[in-house]
Design an enzyme around this catalytic site. Sequence first.
Site, PDB file in Angstrom:
ATOM      1  N   ARG A 109      18.705  96.080  26.372  1.00 30.88           N
ATOM      2  CA  ARG A 109      19.269  97.052  27.322  1.00 30.88           C
ATOM      3  C   ARG A 109      18.987  96.670  28.762  1.00 30.88           C
ATOM      4  O   ARG A 109      19.876  96.760  29.618  1.00 30.88           O
ATOM      5  CB  ARG A 109      18.729  98.449  27.017  1.00 30.88           C
ATOM      6  CG  ARG A 109      19.130  99.539  28.010  1.00 30.88           C
ATOM      7  CD  ARG A 109      20.596  99.494  28.419  1.00 30.88           C
ATOM      8  NE  ARG A 109      21.510  99.452  27.289  1.00 30.88           N
ATOM      9  CZ  ARG A 109      22.754  99.021  27.365  1.00 30.88           C
ATOM     10  NH1 ARG A 109      23.233  98.555  28.525  1.00 30.88           N
ATOM     11  NH2 ARG A 109      23.531  99.015  26.309  1.00 30.88           N
ATOM     12  N   LYS A 144      24.217  98.514  52.411  1.00 32.93           N
ATOM     13  CA  LYS A 144      24.408  99.674  51.536  1.00 32.93           C
ATOM     14  C   LYS A 144      24.215  99.253  50.082  1.00 32.93           C
ATOM     15  O   LYS A 144      25.151  99.222  49.278  1.00 32.93           O
ATOM     16  CB  LYS A 144      25.789 100.284  51.760  1.00 32.93           C
ATOM     17  CG  LYS A 144      25.982 100.798  53.184  1.00 32.93           C
ATOM     18  CD  LYS A 144      27.408 101.292  53.415  1.00 32.93           C
ATOM     19  CE  LYS A 144      27.598 101.749  54.857  1.00 32.93           C
ATOM     20  NZ  LYS A 144      28.978 102.189  55.138  1.00 32.93           N
ATOM     21  N   LYS A 176      24.178  98.926  67.153  1.00 26.86           N
ATOM     22  CA  LYS A 176      25.236  99.853  66.751  1.00 26.86           C
ATOM     23  C   LYS A 176      25.345 101.011  67.733  1.00 26.86           C
ATOM     24  O   LYS A 176      24.620 101.080  68.729  1.00 26.86           O
ATOM     25  CB  LYS A 176      24.965 100.344  65.326  1.00 26.86           C
ATOM     26  CG  LYS A 176      24.807  99.211  64.318  1.00 26.86           C
ATOM     27  CD  LYS A 176      24.781  99.691  62.900  1.00 26.86           C
ATOM     28  CE  LYS A 176      26.169 100.091  62.446  1.00 26.86           C
ATOM     29  NZ  LYS A 176      26.192 100.435  60.996  1.00 26.86           N
ATOM     30  N   GLU A 208      28.241  96.408  68.279  1.00 25.99           N
ATOM     31  CA  GLU A 208      29.314  97.240  67.723  1.00 25.99           C
ATOM     32  C   GLU A 208      30.135  97.866  68.845  1.00 25.99           C
ATOM     33  O   GLU A 208      29.589  98.456  69.786  1.00 25.99           O
ATOM     34  CB  GLU A 208      28.724  98.337  66.845  1.00 25.99           C
ATOM     35  CG  GLU A 208      29.773  99.269  66.240  1.00 25.99           C
ATOM     36  CD  GLU A 208      29.143 100.369  65.411  1.00 25.99           C
ATOM     37  OE1 GLU A 208      28.807 100.108  64.245  1.00 25.99           O
ATOM     38  OE2 GLU A 208      28.963 101.491  65.937  1.00 25.99           O
ATOM     39  N   ASP A 230      34.645  98.581  65.133  1.00 23.83           N
ATOM     40  CA  ASP A 230      34.344  99.681  64.219  1.00 23.83           C
ATOM     41  C   ASP A 230      35.476 100.695  64.159  1.00 23.83           C
ATOM     42  O   ASP A 230      35.833 101.315  65.161  1.00 23.83           O
ATOM     43  CB  ASP A 230      33.047 100.369  64.654  1.00 23.83           C
ATOM     44  CG  ASP A 230      32.598 101.424  63.664  1.00 23.83           C
ATOM     45  OD1 ASP A 230      32.612 101.137  62.458  1.00 23.83           O
ATOM     46  OD2 ASP A 230      32.230 102.533  64.097  1.00 23.83           O
TER      47      ASP A 230
END
Length: 291
Positions: A109, A144, A176, A208, A230
């Site tokens: 598994r 992510k 960012k 960004e 973005d």
Amino acid sequence: MPEPSQPSLHVLPVAARTTHDPIAIALAEDIGRGDLTSRYFVGLDRRSGRIFAKEPSVAAGVETAAEVFKRVDPQLDITIVRASGSRLEIGQTVLEIAGSVRSILTAERVALNFLQRLSGVATLTRKYVDAVSGTKARILDTRKTTPGLRALEKAAVVAGGGQNHRFGLFDMVMVKDNHLAAETELRHLQEAIRTCLAENPGLRIELEADTLEQVRRFLTLMGVDVILLDNMQPAEMAEAVRFTAGRVQLEASGGVTLETIAGIAATGVDFISVGALTHSARAVDFSLELT
């Protein structure tokens, strides 16, 4: 200019093994104090088995699955038939295992969990890579990722034909919108870039931009490698490609799907980052068959 880093397709980078071992964690949570079913209901005989694909896919994590069997029982004979990166059709074998049937079933598994998850990432990545075929755009992953599985998932992206963006906060600068909210003056940004590069020579710097005006402003800065576009519309991206004229590389990001990515790639951007590669990949169906 350096390209985005690409970790090995093997189980884990050596440096990562010293601090984190997802295979050990997975085996501990599954086996605990022992595989009671195999202990009481499976004999001591030796058998052979294979793991095979039950749907068309791209293999990833094959080496990790093989390592799971080795960790459970070093006496098992394991053969990698199709390595990570291989395209699979229904019924094709990726691993062959021979030895104690108890050991094979104990490891089954956890080995399948890694193989199914990572092959799902590779398979989805390949769909995005194929969708931009014929353009200059390269598909990037993001941060992510599943906590604790980043090295494996980023290796699966590479197996699917994609490229890795930064591995973490430590190997690349990415300024960012939230960073820019704290500091907006260009002269301060330029000084920060100079200081950063002086202390970290060769480090890749990315900023960004939410608007074309921001892109124009960032082009006046020295030391910037990439500008992230973005959530821009394709027409805006194409305009950014036009006036940037190759002075920096351009990355598109935000809401990218298989339906929209061809139009984004057609704008001429260098990279397209896709969070879905790792946060939304569906597991591929594999099965272990004893012979």
